[in-house]
Design a protein around this motif. Structure first.
Motif, mmCIF file in Angstrom:
data_model
loop_
_atom_site.group_PDB
_atom_site.id
_atom_site.type_symbol
_atom_site.label_atom_id
_atom_site.label_comp_id
_atom_site.label_asym_id
_atom_site.label_seq_id
_atom_site.Cartn_x
_atom_site.Cartn_y
_atom_site.Cartn_z
ATOM 1 N N VAL A 32 0.840 -1.205 0.000
ATOM 2 C CA VAL A 32 0.000 0.000 0.000
ATOM 3 C C VAL A 32 0.871 1.249 0.000
ATOM 4 C CG1 VAL A 32 -1.623 1.345 1.389
ATOM 5 C CG2 VAL A 32 -2.010 -1.095 1.052
ATOM 6 N N THR A 33 1.968 1.212 0.749
ATOM 7 C CA THR A 33 2.900 2.351 0.770
ATOM 8 C C THR A 33 3.456 2.624 -0.617
ATOM 9 O OG1 THR A 33 3.521 1.877 3.066
ATOM 10 C CG2 THR A 33 5.029 3.248 1.776
ATOM 11 N N CYS A 34 3.904 1.563 -1.307
ATOM 12 C CA CYS A 34 4.444 1.734 -2.657
ATOM 13 C C CYS A 34 3.373 2.216 -3.631
ATOM 14 C CB CYS A 34 5.038 0.411 -3.147
ATOM 15 S SG CYS A 34 6.514 -0.119 -2.258
ATOM 16 N N LEU A 35 2.145 1.705 -3.473
ATOM 17 C CA LEU A 35 1.055 2.123 -4.360
ATOM 18 C C LEU A 35 0.704 3.587 -4.151
ATOM 19 C CD1 LEU A 35 -1.163 1.493 -6.412
ATOM 20 C CD2 LEU A 35 -2.601 0.722 -4.512
ATOM 21 N N LEU A 36 0.589 4.022 -2.898
ATOM 22 C CA LEU A 36 0.260 5.425 -2.618
ATOM 23 C C LEU A 36 1.356 6.358 -3.116
ATOM 24 C CD1 LEU A 36 -1.290 5.178 0.969
ATOM 25 C CD2 LEU A 36 -2.480 5.528 -1.198
ATOM 26 N N ARG A 37 2.607 5.943 -2.918
ATOM 27 C CA ARG A 37 3.718 6.767 -3.403
ATOM 28 C C ARG A 37 3.671 6.891 -4.920
ATOM 29 N NH1 ARG A 37 6.877 10.980 -2.280
ATOM 30 N NH2 ARG A 37 8.963 10.772 -3.174
ATOM 31 N N PHE A 38 3.330 5.805 -5.606
ATOM 32 C CA PHE A 38 3.205 5.847 -7.061
ATOM 33 C C PHE A 38 2.073 6.774 -7.489
ATOM 34 C CE2 PHE A 38 0.623 4.093 -10.554
ATOM 35 C CZ PHE A 38 1.467 4.392 -11.612
#
Length: 408
Positions: free
Chosen positions: A174-180
């Motif tokens: 989720v962290t990587c997705l939100l950052r993207f």
């Protein structure tokens, strides 16, 4: 709308790659084993190439990702004799590091920055190890329903990760997705894909399957770096439209019939001096966004400063004129709200502050149109003719379109 399109475009490319990889790993395992088992070095070579390119392009995050993946691949090799507990936790630790790298900026490769990055990665590793060691006993009772739920869905899920580990995996993804989503580019899309593939690695025990996933990741990193570097080279950073370099490349693809349109923002220097460069940048973005909507097959480029160029392949000046007029009118009709005073650092108390009202201004642009002909067949000559027509438009009162005086 453009922002959402960019998100879906990136997600489509990398999601399709992820689905394709999972399909081959699931459905073509014997074939992949035949291909990759005799080539145990291929994953390391791919990561090495990706790391060298990352060094050249200054992509420190992708470089450290390659280092982490190389370590993960090395530990996964059956010849490495390490404790099973460490081998089990390593993909999770790498996943935590990937989620951390997705949230920071590239820091370069100076000695100081490399040392600081290594310290930070060591801290993330220690914190991840501590979380995997001490959290299970603290949250075991709270996560037991999650264990039961996972067992009902598929008993194999609990064999891959414990409930706490699934929670950490979900948090990292989720962290990587939100950052993207907040920073939509190929680098963050590649980091998201990396997190997904590392997360599924424990489901595949074979070293050759890890080599497949690593090869795909290394390839995606190279693609991300080359694609973003291409955009940096051929797209104007401020306005987002193709740059002068892209224009010169595009000209080489044109045939014997095309139209060149020179556009210039009226009184831009005076506007810039009056309202500041920040407002001037917003004006450039506004004009570029309008020019980018040109119809008739036209394509807009930023030539430099407040000048833009539009190219109409396979068109005559008379055919291009209505589309240029439409864009000129769109620019002239758009009001720009300006603040008279800068926004205060601290909000005034309720009832004591005066509204910071601004005024509305409008901008205009002038255009000159020229065509390729037997007399003017070089692009530089056609551009000069369009520039002369643009100067005529300026003398005629600005906010108008003028055709170059060329023989039919």
């Amino acid at each position: 709308m453009t922002y959402l399109y960019a998100i879906f475009r990136h997600l489509f490319v990398y999601a399709a790659l992820f689905i394709l990889v999972v399909y081959f790993v699931e459905a073509q395992r014997p074939l992949l084993r035949d291909w990759f088992l005799p080539l145990p070095w291929i994953g390391y070579v791919a990561l090495g190439v990706s790391a060298v390119i990352a060094l050249q392009f200054g992509r420190s995050r992708l470089f450290w990702c390659c280092v982490m993946l190389a370590i993960l691949l090395l530990i996964g090799h059956e010849k490495i004799d390490l404790s099973s507990e460490f081998s089990r936790r390593l993909p999770l630790i790498v996943l935590m590091i990937l989620s951390y790298l997705s949230c920071v900026k590239d820091s370069g490769f100076s000695g100081h920055n490399v040392a600081v990055t290594l310290v930070k990665l060591f801290v993330v590793t220690v914190l991840s190890w501590a979380a995997l060691t001490y959290l299970p006993a603290l949250v075991q009772n709270h996560l037991s329903p999650m264990y039961t739920f996972a067992n009902q869905i598929a008993p194999g899920l609990n064999a891959i990760y414990t409930p706490l580990e699934w929670l950490l995996v979900g948090l990292a993804l989720v962290t990587c997705l939100l950052r993207f989503i907040f920073v939509t580019d190929n680098n963050h899309a590649a980091l998201l894909l990396g997190a997904l593939l590392v997360a599924i690695m424990p489901a595949y025990s074979g070293f050759e399957l890890h080599s497949v996933l690593t090869l795909v990741l290394a390839t995606s990193f190279v693609y991300a770096m080359l694609k973003d570097s291409f955009n940096m080279a051929f797209k104007d950073e401020l306005t987002g439209v193709p740059s002068r370099r892209a224009l010169m490349q595009y000209v080489n693809t044109l045939g014997r019939k095309y139209v060149v349109v020179m556009a210039d923002i009226d009184h831009f220097k005076k506007f810039n001096d009056t309202y500041g460069h920040d407002v001037g940048d917003e004006v450039l973005k506004l004009v570029a966004s309008r020019l980018n909507k040109i119809g008739g097959g036209g394509k807009a480029f930023r030539f430099g400063g407040e000048e833009f160029i539009m190219i109409f392949p396979r068109k005559t000046p008379q055919q291009a004129l209505p589309f240029v007029e439409q864009i000129r009118q769109l620019i002239a009709d758009y009001p720009i709200a300006l603040r008279e005073k800068p926004r205060p650092k601290k909000a005034p108390k309720r009832g004591t502050g005066k509204p910071n009202q601004g005024k509305t201004v409008k901008i205009t642009a002038s255009f000159g149109i020229a065509k390729r002909s037997s007399e003017f067949n070089q692009f530089s000559d056609i551009m000069k003719q369009a520039d002369i027509a643009l100067y005529t438009a300026k003398k005629a009162g600005r906010n108008c379109v003028q055709l170059a005086k060329q023989p039919e």
